[in-house]
Motif scaffolding. Sequence first.
Motif, PDB file in Angstrom:
ATOM      1  N   THR A 187       1.663   5.244   7.245  1.00  0.00           N
ATOM      2  CA  THR A 187       0.925   6.436   6.856  1.00  0.00           C
ATOM      3  C   THR A 187       0.620   6.312   5.374  1.00  0.00           C
ATOM      4  O   THR A 187       1.529   6.106   4.570  1.00  0.00           O
ATOM      5  N   LEU A 188      -0.659   6.399   5.049  1.00  0.00           N
ATOM      6  CA  LEU A 188      -1.099   6.361   3.653  1.00  0.00           C
ATOM      7  C   LEU A 188      -1.683   7.730   3.318  1.00  0.00           C
ATOM      8  O   LEU A 188      -2.739   8.105   3.836  1.00  0.00           O
ATOM      9  N   ASN A 189      -0.955   8.474   2.504  1.00  0.00           N
ATOM     10  CA  ASN A 189      -1.386   9.800   2.077  1.00  0.00           C
ATOM     11  C   ASN A 189      -1.836  10.656   3.260  1.00  0.00           C
ATOM     12  O   ASN A 189      -2.885  11.283   3.223  1.00  0.00           O
TER      13      ASN A 189
ATOM     14  N   SER B 145       3.165   8.103   1.025  1.00  0.00           N
ATOM     15  CA  SER B 145       2.900   7.043   1.998  1.00  0.00           C
ATOM     16  C   SER B 145       4.197   6.369   2.396  1.00  0.00           C
ATOM     17  O   SER B 145       5.153   6.344   1.622  1.00  0.00           O
ATOM     18  N   HIS B 146       4.206   5.817   3.606  1.00  0.00           N
ATOM     19  CA  HIS B 146       5.422   5.149   4.085  1.00  0.00           C
ATOM     20  C   HIS B 146       5.101   4.258   5.278  1.00  0.00           C
ATOM     21  O   HIS B 146       4.154   4.509   6.025  1.00  0.00           O
TER      22      HIS B 146
ATOM     23  N   TYR C 154       0.822  -1.203   0.000  1.00  0.00           N
ATOM     24  CA  TYR C 154       0.000   0.000   0.000  1.00  0.00           C
ATOM     25  C   TYR C 154       0.863   1.262   0.000  1.00  0.00           C
ATOM     26  O   TYR C 154       0.546   2.236  -0.688  1.00  0.00           O
ATOM     27  N   ALA C 155       1.945   1.261   0.770  1.00  0.00           N
ATOM     28  CA  ALA C 155       2.825   2.437   0.824  1.00  0.00           C
ATOM     29  C   ALA C 155       3.485   2.695  -0.528  1.00  0.00           C
ATOM     30  O   ALA C 155       3.703   3.850  -0.903  1.00  0.00           O
TER      31      ALA C 155
END
Length: 158
Positions: free
Chosen positions: A54-56, A28-29, A21-22
Amino acid sequence: MLRFATHLWFDHEAVEAAEFYADLVPDSHVDRVVAAPPGVPGAAPGAPFFVDLTLNGQQYTFLNGGPLFPFDSQVSLLLLVDTQAEVDRYWSALVADGGKEVQCGWLTDRFGLSWQVVPEALERLMADEDPAVRERVAKEMLGQVKFDVAALERAARG
């Protein structure tokens, strides 16, 4: 300190999902991976236990908790995008490697998590002041799987 984050329970793929997802979502990270301490049921000591990411700009915590609580479609992540190209890119990435198309912009990714990939145009058209426009767009939307922005726009025009 108050921290608000969405918490998702994975069987054993929390790190793999977080990294996927990142890489997929801009800005994102993965923030940290915490190892399981001894005594955690179903987890080998030192194996990844939870992942903060963290996604966006939105915080999540993923837990490797075993198969007790599989995902279902009652919870989904919504990606609101601007263009058909973005719909196509996210859709393709999320259904790859075992994901499944559902309906009306919904899909289930290879980890079993439900997503909605929604073009901004749909939100705009569904908020049109003309009820006839909203009705035509809704009818078109309900017949789609992956959203087609051009078809939604055509439906709005009648």
